[in-house]
Motif scaffolding. Structure first.
Motif, PDB file in Angstrom:
ATOM      1  N   PHE A 340      -7.184   3.189  -2.981  1.00 17.81           N
ATOM      2  CA  PHE A 340      -6.241   3.033  -1.864  1.00 17.81           C
ATOM      3  C   PHE A 340      -5.928   4.398  -1.271  1.00 17.81           C
ATOM      4  O   PHE A 340      -5.335   5.241  -1.948  1.00 17.81           O
ATOM      5  N   VAL A 341      -6.355   4.643  -0.056  1.00 13.10           N
ATOM      6  CA  VAL A 341      -6.014   5.892   0.629  1.00 13.10           C
ATOM      7  C   VAL A 341      -5.570   5.517   2.062  1.00 13.10           C
ATOM      8  O   VAL A 341      -5.347   4.345   2.361  1.00 13.10           O
ATOM      9  N   GLY A 342      -5.488   6.527   2.930  1.00 11.29           N
ATOM     10  CA  GLY A 342      -4.848   6.318   4.230  1.00 11.29           C
ATOM     11  C   GLY A 342      -5.551   5.430   5.230  1.00 11.29           C
ATOM     12  O   GLY A 342      -5.119   4.302   5.488  1.00 11.29           O
ATOM     13  N   ILE A 438      -6.136  -4.992   0.485  1.00  9.20           N
ATOM     14  CA  ILE A 438      -4.713  -5.047   0.841  1.00  9.20           C
ATOM     15  C   ILE A 438      -4.425  -4.017   1.929  1.00  9.20           C
ATOM     16  O   ILE A 438      -4.767  -2.840   1.781  1.00  9.20           O
ATOM     17  N   ASP A 439      -3.791  -4.456   2.990  1.00  6.59           N
ATOM     18  CA  ASP A 439      -3.384  -3.537   4.052  1.00  6.59           C
ATOM     19  C   ASP A 439      -1.932  -3.115   3.832  1.00  6.59           C
ATOM     20  O   ASP A 439      -1.096  -3.936   3.470  1.00  6.59           O
ATOM     21  N   ASP A 440      -1.636  -1.833   4.078  1.00  5.34           N
ATOM     22  CA  ASP A 440      -0.284  -1.282   3.909  1.00  5.34           C
ATOM     23  C   ASP A 440       0.248  -1.652   2.512  1.00  5.34           C
ATOM     24  O   ASP A 440       1.338  -2.205   2.373  1.00  5.34           O
ATOM     25  N   TYR A 441      -0.553  -1.337   1.524  1.00  2.39           N
ATOM     26  CA  TYR A 441      -0.258  -1.724   0.132  1.00  2.39           C
ATOM     27  C   TYR A 441       1.053  -1.103  -0.342  1.00  2.39           C
ATOM     28  O   TYR A 441       1.412   0.000   0.069  1.00  2.39           O
ATOM     29  N   ASN A 442       1.730  -1.790  -1.212  1.00  3.28           N
ATOM     30  CA  ASN A 442       2.970  -1.249  -1.767  1.00  3.28           C
ATOM     31  C   ASN A 442       2.859  -1.171  -3.286  1.00  3.28           C
ATOM     32  O   ASN A 442       1.858  -1.596  -3.880  1.00  3.28           O
ATOM     33  N   ALA A 444       4.453  -2.685  -5.771  1.00  8.82           N
ATOM     34  CA  ALA A 444       4.405  -3.939  -6.544  1.00  8.82           C
ATOM     35  C   ALA A 444       3.008  -4.559  -6.472  1.00  8.82           C
ATOM     36  O   ALA A 444       2.449  -4.996  -7.485  1.00  8.82           O
ATOM     37  N   GLU A 445       2.429  -4.557  -5.289  1.00  8.66           N
ATOM     38  CA  GLU A 445       1.091  -5.151  -5.136  1.00  8.66           C
ATOM     39  C   GLU A 445       0.052  -4.335  -5.887  1.00  8.66           C
ATOM     40  O   GLU A 445      -0.893  -4.878  -6.465  1.00  8.66           O
ATOM     41  N   THR A 446       0.222  -3.005  -5.883  1.00 10.43           N
ATOM     42  CA  THR A 446      -0.728  -2.151  -6.603  1.00 10.43           C
ATOM     43  C   THR A 446      -0.649  -2.446  -8.100  1.00 10.43           C
ATOM     44  O   THR A 446      -1.675  -2.574  -8.773  1.00 10.43           O
ATOM     45  N   ASP A 464       1.842   6.835  -5.130  1.00  9.89           N
ATOM     46  CA  ASP A 464       1.618   5.785  -6.133  1.00  9.89           C
ATOM     47  C   ASP A 464       0.930   6.314  -7.397  1.00  9.89           C
ATOM     48  O   ASP A 464       0.802   5.605  -8.389  1.00  9.89           O
ATOM     49  N   ASN A 465       0.498   7.551  -7.367  1.00  9.65           N
ATOM     50  CA  ASN A 465      -0.330   8.099  -8.450  1.00  9.65           C
ATOM     51  C   ASN A 465       0.317   7.994  -9.830  1.00  9.65           C
ATOM     52  O   ASN A 465      -0.318   7.547 -10.796  1.00  9.65           O
ATOM     53  N   PHE A 466       1.595   8.330  -9.910  1.00 12.73           N
ATOM     54  CA  PHE A 466       2.227   8.402 -11.238  1.00 12.73           C
ATOM     55  C   PHE A 466       2.426   7.026 -11.847  1.00 12.73           C
ATOM     56  O   PHE A 466       2.279   6.837 -13.041  1.00 12.73           O
TER      57      PHE A 466
END
Ligand code: CFM
Ligand code: HCA
Length: 529
Positions: A340-342, A438-442, A444-446, A464-466
């Motif tokens: 997941f990136v930009g 997933i678009d505009d992932y958050n 919880a979804e990750t 989201d890395n940590f």
């Protein structure tokens, strides 16, 4: 049986479910795009990864130009948080580069009440007198738009007062829905006031501009090395290792290469119309993709000597990496990845992972548009005045215009004859049935995607890395490459495989137990839409 997509959405209550359901797609057939909702306002309260319009304009597109002062007009926080957080490297010109500085007007409450123009003028004056930049880019942040400081007049004043190029960008953070609107605003400004003003004529017919390459971790250095070795002349880079005069002379090159389509397609399209310069969607991330790109470039110029030299360089570079390529392929093959990136890397790195036998099973973008997922016929995002031949850019707020929704039929027909419509391949075409987008992932979804797909490695964003690391999943963040790189072309691909191999095999993972190994995963049933 509930699909994985349904399981992810199941955690939402009514309204959020209604919003998010069209942003999450599970592919029903191999390599067949499905409709996805993208480039829409995020749901308040969800922990998303997006940035703002100012970040896209000031940080992403303008920031890497090393001989310009990119001046933030606003409170210091916006300047501070965009100060060297992105790893866009620059060589420096005569040992000098301005990208390590953070220029800000540091607006205070009194300025918000009485206006910040005086302060802005003073800041431009100091920047010019101390740093002698080629240009000053004034970038507005949210409060500036709200109080209505006239940054355009200040830019005009500075030009006359100091004889230096000064351009204002109304890229207030709240414009649009993400950094994407900022890319557009920066593109428009560069096109209007910079490109076309330079006079550096290329000395070979094989002259190119490298668009959408920001030199993260030195990526552009490696790509430039390969291109120069073949015999291409790199007239300008947008904007990694960027030089103002080179960008000003970009219109004199013969071909535009587009690496990150999302952030710079506007300039490619506008230059096609205004200067007749063709563009190729390239990808220097991935070995096979680099070879494909180099061959397409040679085919475009259609020169026997160039074609021969291209093959020689490909062979030479491949010979040097073949042993490592085989080794890492053996080690990584069969693994599954999440990315997941930009707005473009997820797809590019999918190609690179495929070189090593790694399949991407779950992916998405922060702020991409539908075309980045589904692909599209390339239609310019502009209006052309039939009489004056002037180009008018459509407003960034109407950014979804990719599907020609905002271009009237007459303009479309006007352009259609003049412009070769190209096809831009989105990520879904390269994905298999059952994979999740997933678009505009958050957050919880990750988390849910991690537990449902259990990827062997996850390439993440910074925010989201940590959370991913804490789940016990090897994770590498793909914005700054965790201080590694370059990852482009042949040697870069090996660097990437090496770093991935290290990450997957780090002994630390044995010390962590992902929650889904001890707790039940998702439960419940799908809510009504
Ligand atoms: Fe293009 Fe980029 Fe990207 Fe991007 Fe970015 Fe970036 Fe990115 Mo961070 S320009 S869309 S706005 S490839 S800064 S160099 S890593 S989110 S995937
Ligand atoms: C940006 C830059 C960014 C930020 C990454 C992040 C980058 O879009 O503002 O904070 O997650 O690559 O540095 O994408």
């Amino acid at each position: 049986m509930e699909t994985k997509r349904e399981k992810i959405l199941d955690t939402y209550s009514g309204l959020t479910f209604k919003n998010r359901k069209d942003h999450v797609v599970e592919l029903e057939t191999d390599h067949t795009p499905q409709e996805i909702t993208a480039n829409k306002r995020s749901v308040p309260g969800l922990m998303i990864n997006r940035g703002c319009c100012y970040a896209g304009c000031k940080g992403v597109v303008l920031g890497p130009i090393q001989d310009a002062v990119t001046l933030e007009h606003g409170p210091i926080g916006c300047g501070y948080y965009t100060w060297m957080t992105r790893r866009n490297k620059a060589r420096g010109i005569n040992g000098k580069s301005l990208i390590q500085y953070s220029f800000s007007t540091d607006l205070q409450e009194t300025d918000i009440v009485f206006g910040g123009v005086k302060k802005l003028k003073q800041a431009v004056k100091e920047a010019v007198e101390i740093f002698h930049p080629k240009a000053v880019f004034i970038c507005a942040t949210c409060p500036v738009g709200l109080i209505g400081d006239d940054i355009n007049s200040v830019a005009k004043w500075a030009k006359e007062e100091f004889g230096v190029q000064c351009i204002s960008f109304s890229c207030e953070g709240y414009k649009g829905v993400s950094q994407s609107a900022g890319h557009h605003i920066a593109n428009n400004g560069l096109m209007k006031d910079v490109i076309g003003t330079g006079t550096n004529k290329p000395t070979t017919p094989f002259s190119i501009n490298l668009l959408g390459e920001y030199n993260i971790g030195g990526d552009a250095f490696e790509t430039e090395r390969i291109l120069t070795k073949i015999g291409y002349q790199v007239v300008s880079k947008f904007t990694g290792d960027g030089v103002y005069d080179e960008i000003a002379s970009a219109h004199l090159a013969n071909l535009n290469l587009v690496q990150c389509h999302r952030s710079i397609n506007y300039i490619a399209e506008m230059m096609k119309v205004k200067y007749g310069i063709d563009w190729l969607k390239v990808n220097f991330i991935g070995i096979k993709e680099t070879i494909r790109t180099l061959r397409e470039m040679a085919a475009y110029f259609d020169d026997e000597g160039l074609k021969k030299r291209t093959e020689e360089v490909i062979t030479e570079e491949l010979t040097q990496i073949q042993g490592d390529w085989d080794y890492y392929k053996k080690k990584l093959s069969g693994k599954k990845a999440g990315i997941f990136v930009g707005g473009s890397r997820s797809h590019h790195y999918m190609d690179l992972l495929a070189d090593f036998g790694v399949e991407t099973v779950v992916t998405g973008y922060e702020f991409a548009h539908r075309d980045d997922y589904e692909g599209r016929e390339v239609i310019p995002d502009i209006k052309l005045d039939a009489d004056t031949k002037n180009i008018e850019q459509l407003s960034p707020e109407k950014d979804e215009s990719m599907y020609r929704r905002y271009i009237d039929d007459d303009t479309y027909n006007e352009l259609k004859g003049k412009i070769e419509l190209d096809y831009y391949k989105g990520m879904m075409k390269d994905m298999k049935k059952g994979s999740l987008i997933i678009d505009d992932y958050n957050e919880a979804e990750t988390e849910d995607a991690l537990s449902l797909y259990k990827p062997d490695i996850f390439y993440s964003g910074i925010k989201d890395n940590f959370m991913i690391l804490k789940s016990g999943t090897p994770a590498k963040q793909m914005h700054s490459y965790d201080y590694d790189g370059p990852y482009t072309c042949f040697k870069g691909a090996i660097n990437f495989a090496h770093d991935t191999f290290d990450e997957v095999n780090a002994p630390a993972w044995k010390l962590l137990t992902p929650p889904w190994n001890t707790e039940p995963t998702l439960e419940g049933s799908l809510g009504n839409s």
